[in-house]
Design a protein around this motif. Structure first.
Motif, PDB file in Angstrom:
ATOM      1  N   GLY A 101       4.889   8.042  14.978  1.00 24.53           N
ATOM      2  CA  GLY A 101       3.523   7.925  15.476  1.00 24.53           C
ATOM      3  C   GLY A 101       2.548   7.290  14.509  1.00 24.53           C
ATOM      4  N   GLY A 102       2.844   7.301  13.200  1.00 24.66           N
ATOM      5  CA  GLY A 102       1.906   6.747  12.227  1.00 24.66           C
ATOM      6  C   GLY A 102       2.029   5.262  11.997  1.00 24.66           C
ATOM      7  N   GLU A 103       3.114   4.624  12.559  1.00 22.94           N
ATOM      8  CA  GLU A 103       3.368   3.227  12.233  1.00 22.94           C
ATOM      9  C   GLU A 103       2.250   2.277  12.660  1.00 22.94           C
ATOM     10  OE1 GLU A 103       7.249   0.459  12.580  1.00 22.94           O
ATOM     11  OE2 GLU A 103       6.239   0.866  14.498  1.00 22.94           O
ATOM     12  N   PRO A 104       1.773   2.299  13.918  1.00 24.43           N
ATOM     13  CA  PRO A 104       0.734   1.330  14.301  1.00 24.43           C
ATOM     14  C   PRO A 104      -0.540   1.452  13.459  1.00 24.43           C
ATOM     15  CG  PRO A 104       1.733   2.304  16.252  1.00 24.43           C
ATOM     16  CD  PRO A 104       2.225   3.095  15.088  1.00 24.43           C
ATOM     17  N   MET A 105      -0.978   2.687  13.211  1.00 22.76           N
ATOM     18  CA  MET A 105      -2.184   2.857  12.402  1.00 22.76           C
ATOM     19  C   MET A 105      -1.942   2.396  10.970  1.00 22.76           C
ATOM     20  SD  MET A 105      -4.681   6.181  12.288  1.00 22.76           S
ATOM     21  CE  MET A 105      -4.764   6.151  14.078  1.00 22.76           C
ATOM     22  N   ALA A 106      -0.751   2.623  10.457  1.00 22.52           N
ATOM     23  CA  ALA A 106      -0.413   2.179   9.104  1.00 22.52           C
ATOM     24  C   ALA A 106      -0.444   0.662   9.003  1.00 22.52           C
ATOM     25  CB  ALA A 106       0.968   2.715   8.708  1.00 22.52           C
ATOM     26  N   PHE A 107       0.016  -0.031  10.063  1.00 21.18           N
ATOM     27  CA  PHE A 107      -0.079  -1.493  10.073  1.00 21.18           C
ATOM     28  C   PHE A 107      -1.543  -1.941   9.992  1.00 21.18           C
ATOM     29  CE2 PHE A 107       4.230  -1.918  12.382  1.00 21.18           C
ATOM     30  CZ  PHE A 107       4.884  -2.156  11.185  1.00 21.18           C
ATOM     31  N   GLY A 108      -2.428  -1.198  10.652  1.00 20.67           N
ATOM     32  CA  GLY A 108      -3.852  -1.519  10.575  1.00 20.67           C
ATOM     33  C   GLY A 108      -4.396  -1.333   9.169  1.00 20.67           C
ATOM     34  N   VAL A 109      -3.971  -0.259   8.500  1.00 18.46           N
ATOM     35  CA  VAL A 109      -4.374  -0.054   7.108  1.00 18.46           C
ATOM     36  C   VAL A 109      -3.864  -1.205   6.252  1.00 18.46           C
ATOM     37  CG1 VAL A 109      -4.139   1.459   5.096  1.00 18.46           C
ATOM     38  CG2 VAL A 109      -4.448   2.459   7.374  1.00 18.46           C
ATOM     39  N   ASN A 110      -2.647  -1.646   6.519  1.00 17.04           N
ATOM     40  CA  ASN A 110      -2.056  -2.751   5.772  1.00 17.04           C
ATOM     41  C   ASN A 110      -2.822  -4.054   5.990  1.00 17.04           C
ATOM     42  OD1 ASN A 110       1.438  -3.814   5.276  1.00 17.04           O
ATOM     43  ND2 ASN A 110      -0.364  -4.024   4.004  1.00 17.04           N
ATOM     44  N   PHE A 162       4.479  -1.444   1.601  1.00 22.31           N
ATOM     45  CA  PHE A 162       4.596  -0.715   2.869  1.00 22.31           C
ATOM     46  C   PHE A 162       5.966  -0.051   2.952  1.00 22.31           C
ATOM     47  CE2 PHE A 162       4.968   0.140   7.341  1.00 22.31           C
ATOM     48  CZ  PHE A 162       3.660   0.291   7.794  1.00 22.31           C
ATOM     49  N   LEU A 163       5.966   1.211   3.436  1.00 24.94           N
ATOM     50  CA  LEU A 163       7.217   1.958   3.549  1.00 24.94           C
ATOM     51  C   LEU A 163       7.197   2.810   4.814  1.00 24.94           C
ATOM     52  CD1 LEU A 163       9.901   2.954   2.135  1.00 24.94           C
ATOM     53  CD2 LEU A 163       8.513   4.792   1.139  1.00 24.94           C
ATOM     54  N   HIS A 164       8.322   2.838   5.529  1.00 29.89           N
ATOM     55  CA  HIS A 164       8.491   3.756   6.648  1.00 29.89           C
ATOM     56  C   HIS A 164       9.172   5.028   6.146  1.00 29.89           C
ATOM     57  CE1 HIS A 164       8.189  -0.121   8.841  1.00 29.89           C
ATOM     58  NE2 HIS A 164       7.643   0.613   9.797  1.00 29.89           N
ATOM     59  N   ALA A 165       8.714   6.189   6.622  1.00 26.02           N
ATOM     60  CA  ALA A 165       9.335   7.450   6.210  1.00 26.02           C
ATOM     61  C   ALA A 165       9.313   8.435   7.367  1.00 26.02           C
ATOM     62  CB  ALA A 165       8.611   8.035   5.001  1.00 26.02           C
ATOM     63  N   LYS A 166      10.472   8.979   7.682  1.00 24.36           N
ATOM     64  CA  LYS A 166      10.559   9.986   8.735  1.00 24.36           C
ATOM     65  C   LYS A 166      10.584  11.388   8.137  1.00 24.36           C
ATOM     66  CE  LYS A 166      12.941  11.001  13.056  1.00 24.36           C
ATOM     67  NZ  LYS A 166      14.026  10.583  13.997  1.00 24.36           N
ATOM     68  N   ILE A 167      11.207  11.524   6.970  1.00 29.06           N
ATOM     69  CA  ILE A 167      11.260  12.803   6.269  1.00 29.06           C
ATOM     70  C   ILE A 167      10.841  12.558   4.819  1.00 29.06           C
ATOM     71  CG2 ILE A 167      13.055  13.798   7.744  1.00 29.06           C
ATOM     72  CD1 ILE A 167      15.091  13.078   5.579  1.00 29.06           C
ATOM     73  N   PRO A 168      10.407  13.581   4.083  1.00 26.20           N
ATOM     74  CA  PRO A 168       9.951  13.377   2.705  1.00 26.20           C
ATOM     75  C   PRO A 168      10.984  12.695   1.818  1.00 26.20           C
ATOM     76  CG  PRO A 168       9.281  15.547   3.465  1.00 26.20           C
ATOM     77  CD  PRO A 168      10.160  14.978   4.544  1.00 26.20           C
ATOM     78  N   GLN A 169      12.267  12.983   2.041  1.00 28.24           N
ATOM     79  CA  GLN A 169      13.311  12.412   1.187  1.00 28.24           C
ATOM     80  C   GLN A 169      13.434  10.898   1.328  1.00 28.24           C
ATOM     81  OE1 GLN A 169      13.599  15.282   2.968  1.00 28.24           O
ATOM     82  NE2 GLN A 169      13.366  16.522   1.088  1.00 28.24           N
ATOM     83  N   TYR A 180      10.298   3.805  -5.267  1.00 31.95           N
ATOM     84  CA  TYR A 180       9.187   3.243  -4.506  1.00 31.95           C
ATOM     85  C   TYR A 180       7.830   3.537  -5.159  1.00 31.95           C
ATOM     86  CZ  TYR A 180      12.651   2.842  -0.737  1.00 31.95           C
ATOM     87  OH  TYR A 180      13.759   2.532   0.008  1.00 31.95           O
ATOM     88  N   LEU A 181       7.794   4.555  -6.021  1.00 31.58           N
ATOM     89  CA  LEU A 181       6.535   4.975  -6.633  1.00 31.58           C
ATOM     90  C   LEU A 181       6.304   4.367  -8.008  1.00 31.58           C
ATOM     91  CD1 LEU A 181       6.660   8.799  -5.762  1.00 31.58           C
ATOM     92  CD2 LEU A 181       5.725   6.917  -4.403  1.00 31.58           C
ATOM     93  N   GLN A 182       7.323   3.740  -8.569  1.00 27.68           N
ATOM     94  CA  GLN A 182       7.188   3.175  -9.906  1.00 27.68           C
ATOM     95  C   GLN A 182       6.132   2.067  -9.924  1.00 27.68           C
ATOM     96  OE1 GLN A 182      11.046   1.919 -11.282  1.00 27.68           O
ATOM     97  NE2 GLN A 182      11.897   3.998 -11.235  1.00 27.68           N
ATOM     98  N   GLY A 183       5.190   2.177 -10.867  1.00 32.21           N
ATOM     99  CA  GLY A 183       4.151   1.166 -11.017  1.00 32.21           C
ATOM    100  C   GLY A 183       3.013   1.268 -10.019  1.00 32.21           C
ATOM    101  N   GLN A 184       3.059   2.275  -9.149  1.00 30.93           N
ATOM    102  CA  GLN A 184       2.015   2.414  -8.127  1.00 30.93           C
ATOM    103  C   GLN A 184       0.877   3.311  -8.638  1.00 30.93           C
ATOM    104  OE1 GLN A 184       2.416   0.605  -5.052  1.00 30.93           O
ATOM    105  NE2 GLN A 184       3.967  -0.196  -6.466  1.00 30.93           N
TER     106      GLN A 184
END
Length: 692
Positions: free
Chosen positions: A570-579, A587-594, A600-604
Motif C-alpha cells: 500500500g505504501g508504494e504509490p505514495m513513496a513514488f510521489g515522495v521520490n 528507493f527500496l521496497h520492503a514487505k517485512i523489516p528484514q 542499504y543503510l551504508q552512507g545514508q
C-alpha cells in the motif's frame, strides 16, 4: 544622494570600477535575491566623511567598495559637477538617483559591500529649514545608514581648518540643529523603509561595516546553533546523556514582566543618559510597530539601538533590571528538581542575554540553566522566532533529546510547534493576538500543548478551553515524570482545508486502480515538498539560470544520501510521489523489516518510511526497531496518508518510538474502522478487491 568635493578629488573614486559606466543612464534593476548591501555614510558637511572613507579603504581593503557621491555624479553627468550645479533641482534629483543606481549595479556585479559618502540635506544658517536631497532611489537601495555622531564644536573646528575647500562660516548652534534634524529625519525614513540605522562615532564605523558584511541571517543561524551545541555539552557534562531538555522563553514566561520595557524605562528616567541615543521614548515599541515588524531586520535594528548605548551604562541597566524582577517560584522549583534528573534547561530569548544571565544567577540557577539571547551587535547573535524554532529542532533532531518548550507569545509559537511537548504559560498580562494564533495552531497546524497558569496564587483564567489546551500544575511532584516519560508522537500535517481537497479522491469509492495510485503519488509529492525542507533542511547547488547566468538552486539536505522505503504494497504509490519530490534519493521496497539490510543503510543520512495508512502502528514500530539495530544514528521519518488517532495514545506503539521518529501525515482519523476487502486501501490501489 550627493556630496561636495573639489575637482582634484574626483579621480579618487574607486578605480576598480572606473571602466564600468551606466549604459545610456538607465538604472540597472537588481534582482531581489541579489540585492547588495549599500551603506550610506552621512553627516553634516565638514564632519570628516571623506577623510574617514579614505581611512576605511586602507583598513578594510577590497571586500568593500568606496564611493564619493559627488564623484559618481561627476562621472555620469556630461560636463561633470560644473554642469550638474547649473541644473534645475528636479534634474539634479534625477542624476542623484542614477548615481545611486549605478553604485548598486556595480556592487551587484562584484559582490562587494558599498560604502557611500553623501549628504542628506543642505542648510544655510539664514534659512528656517534645510533642503533635503534624499531621493526615492536612496530609500529603495540603501540597506544601512550610519550617521557620524561628532560633537558640533569638533565639526566647527574641522570646517575652519579645512584648507582643501572654502566653507562658509556657520555657528556651533546651527551645526547642532542641523545634526539633530538630519538624525531624526533619517531615523524616521529608515524605519518607514526598513533600512538599518545607527548614529555612531567614527571609531565604530569599521566594526559596524564588518558586522553588516559578515552577519547574514544564515550566518546568524549557524552562530546560534554553535552556541546551543556548546551550552548542551556544558549542561550535560560533555557526556551527551541528557534525555530531556526544557526550553524556556524569558519575558512573561519565567517572570511576569518584559525586561526590554523595564530597561528603557530605567534608561530614559536617568537624565544622565541624555545624548546617549536620539530616543525620548521606548525605541523598541516604535521599532516593532513600524514596517520592520518582528522580522530578522527588526531584531538587527534593536541590536544597533543597544549598541549605541554606552557600554558601562548598558551593563548598569541590565543589572538594575535583573535586580528588580523575580522569577516565578513555580518555575524555580521545577528547575531545581530537574537538577538531579537527566534533564537540561536553556533559556532562548529575543531579549538581552546579559539580563537573563543575571536573573538566573540571582535565582541560583546559572550553573544548570544556560542562556541564548540577544544584545548589542558586539555580542554577535540575533534571536528571532525563526532562530528559536531552529534551536528546538536542533535539540530534537541533532542532539536526539526530548524537548519540552515553555512560551507565552506569538514569537514562541514556532518553537512550541516544533517541540515534543509544548507548554503555554498564561499570566496576568497576556496578548490578545496570541489567543487567535494559538487557536489556529491547534486546529490547523498540529500543535498539541498544555497550559500552566502563573503565578499559581493569582486568579488567572485559562486560555481557550481546557479541552483544547489542558491545564497542568508544574508544582506537583510527578510533573517531571510526566514531562520526561510522556511521549506523544509529533505529527505534521496540512491545514484542514488543504487536507480536505487532497483526501477527497482518496476516499471516493469510484476512484481505484491507476487513478487512485496517481492520487497517492500526488499526496506523497505534496507532503514531501511541504514538510521535509523544514524538517531536514536545504542545501544549495549551482544551476544554469534561464537568463544565461549561474545561480543558486536548492534541494533537500543530503538528498542523495536519503533512502525512501515503500512499505509494501500500500505504501508504494505514495513513496513514488515522495521520490518525485526527491529525485536524487535512493528507493527500496520492503514487505517485512528484514528486507531492509545493513548494506542499504551504508552512507545514508536520512531514511523515510512511506505507507498509505497506519492503523495501530505496530508495523512501523517493527521497522524502526529493526533499522535502529542496523544503524543507531540515521534520521528516520514516516510519511503516511492517514494515521488512526488512537495509535497516538501514550501507551501506543508509535508513542514508544516517538522520541526517535517524526511523522508526516495528510490527516488524522478518529474513525477506528480498519479497511478489509473492498475497503482495504491496498486492494483499492491495485484492483484486487475481488480476491478478498
Amino acid at each position: 544622494m550627493t556630496s561636495q568635493v573639489d575637482s582634484k578629488n574626483l579621480s579618487n573614486e574607486n578605480s576598480a570600477f572606473s571602466e564600468l559606466t551606466l549604459s545610456e543612464t538607465i538604472p540597472y534593476i537588481v534582482p531581489v535575491d541579489q540585492k547588495p548591501i549599500v551603506v550610506g555614510l552621512y553627516g553634516v558637511p565638514g564632519c570628516g566623511k571623506t577623510v574617514l572613507l579614505n581611512e576605511l579603504e586602507k583598513e578594510l581593503g577590497e571586500e568593500f567598495a568606496y564611493f564619493e557621491g559627488a564623484a559618481v555624479i561627476a562621472r555620469l553627468v556630461p560636463g561633470g559637477l560644473d554642469a550638474f550645479q547649473k541644473m534645475e533641482e528636479h534634474e539634479k534629483m534625477r542624476w542623484r538617483e542614477l548615481a545611486i543606481n549605478d553604485i548598486q549595479q556595480k556592487c551587484a556585479l562584484t559582490g562587494r559591500v558599498a560604502v557611500v559618502v553623501g549628504h542628506f540635506m543642505f542648510w544655510d544658517e539664514k534659512d528656517e529649514a534645510g533642503r533635503s536631497v534624499w531621493t526615492g532611489s536612496d530609500q529603495k537601495i540603501f540597506t544601512h545608514i550610519l550617521y557620524l555622531d561628532i560633537p558640533a564644536q569638533v565639526v566647527a573646528l574641522r570646517r575652519h581648518m579645512d584648507s582643501s575647500r572654502i566653507r562658509p562660516a556657520i555657528s556651533e548652534e546651527h551645526i547642532r540643529k542641523w545634526q539633530r534634524a538630519e538624525r531624526e529625519q533619517l531615523r524616521i525614513l529608515c524605519l518607514e523603509h526598513r533600512i538599518l540605522f545607527s548614529a555612531i562615532p567614527p571609531n565604530k564605523v569599521a566594526m559596524h561595516l564588518r558586522y553588516f558584511r559578515e552577519h547574514t541571517e544564515d550566518h546568524n543561524v549557524s552562530r546560534a546553533e554553535h552556541t546551543l551545541d556548546e551550552a548542551f555539552r556544558e549542561v550535560s557534562g560533555g557526556q551527551e546523556k541528557q534525555e530531556t531538555t526544557l526550553v524556556f522563553d524569558g519575558d512573561r514566561t519565567l517572570i511576569p514582566d518584559d525586561t526590554g520595557i523595564l530597561f528603557w524605562k530605567l534608561f530614559l528616567a536617568d537624565k544622565s543618559t541624555l545624548g546617549d541615543t536620539e530616543h525620548d521614548s521606548d525605541p523598541l515599541k516604535e521599532l516593532f510597530s513600524s514596517p520592520f515588524g518582528y522580522s530578522y531586520a527588526a531584531f538587527c535594528q534593536a541590536a544597533l539601538i543597544y549598541e549605541a548605548v554606552q557600554e558601562e551604562r548598558f551593563s548598569k541597566y541590565c543589572e538594575m533590571v535583573a535586580s528588580s524582577v523575580t522569577m516565578f517560584p513555580e518555575i524555580i522549583s521545577l528547575l531545581k528538581r530537574a537538577e538531579n534528573r537527566p534533564v537540561g534547561a536553556v533559556v532562548v530569548t529575543c531579549g538581552l542575554r546579559l539580563i537573563w544571565e543575571k536573573i538566573l544567577q540571582k535565582a541560583g540557577l546559572s550553573k544548570t540553566v544556560k542562556v541564548i539571547g540577544g544584545g548589542p551587535i558586539r555580542d554577535g547573535l540575533i534571536v528571532t522566532d525563526k532562530v528559536k524554532a531552529t534551536l528546538v529542532a536542533r535539540l530534537r533532531d541533532f542532539h536526539r533529546t526530548y524537548v519540552c518548550v515553555f512560551g507565552d507569545s506569538i514569537l514562541d509559537l514556532p518553537m512550541l510547534k516544533g517541540a515534543n511537548q509544548a507548554v503555554v504559560v498564561v499570566g496576568e498580562k497576556r496578548s490578545r493576538l496570541m489567543e487567535s494564533a494559538l487557536l489556529n495552531a491547534i486546529e490547523n497546524e498540529g500543535l498539541r500543548a498544555w497550559q500552566v497558569l502563573l503565578p499559581k496564587t493569582a486568579s488567572i483564567a485559562p486560555r481557550l478551553d481546557k479541552g483544547k489546551l489542558p491545564v497542568i500544575d508544574i508544582t506537583k511532584d510527578d510533573i517531571l515524570n510526566v514531562i520526561v516519560f510522556y511521549c506523544r508522537p509529533r505529527v505534521l500535517h496540512p491545514n484542514e482545508n488543504t487536507a480536505k481537497v487532497l483526501m477527497t479522491p482518496m476516499r471516493d469509492a469510484r476512484v481505484s486502480g491507476p487513478a487512485l495510485q496517481q492520487v497517492h503519488r500526488r499526496v506523497g509529492q505534496y507532503l514531501a515538498t511541504e514538510f521535509l525542507p523544514d524538517l531536514i533542511g536545504l542545501e544549495e547547488y549551482s544551476i544554469q539560470h534561464v537568463q544565461g547566468t549561474r545561480t543558486s538552486g536548492h534541494r533537500l539536505l543530503h538528498e542523495d544520501k536519503t533512502l525512501i522505503i515503500a512499505l509494501m504494497r500500500g505504501g508504494e504509490p505514495m513513496a513514488f510521489g515522495v521520490n518525485e519530490a526527491l529525485p536524487s534519493a535512493n528507493f527500496l521496497h520492503a514487505k517485512i523489516p528484514q528486507d531492509v539490510e545493513s548494506r542499504y543503510l551504508q552512507g545514508q543520512e536520512t531514511l523515510i518510511l512511506v505507507d498509505s495508512v497506519i492503523n495501530n502502528g505496530k508495523t512501523v514500530e517493527e521497522f524502526v526497531l529493526h533499522i535502529r539495530k542496523l544503524h543507531s544514528t540515521i534520521r528516520i521519518l514516516v510519511v503516511v496518508g492517514v494515521i488512526q488517532a488512537q495509535s497516538l495514545n501514550p501507551d501506543s506503539a508509535l508513542a514508544r518510538i516517538s522520541r526517535d521518529v517524526d511523522f508526516i501525515a495528510l490527516r488524522l482519523s478518529d474513525n477506528k474502522f480498519t479497511g478489509k476487502g473492498t475497503t482495504d486501501t491496498g486492494n483499492r490501489l491495485f484492483n484486487t478487491t475481488h480476491l478478498q
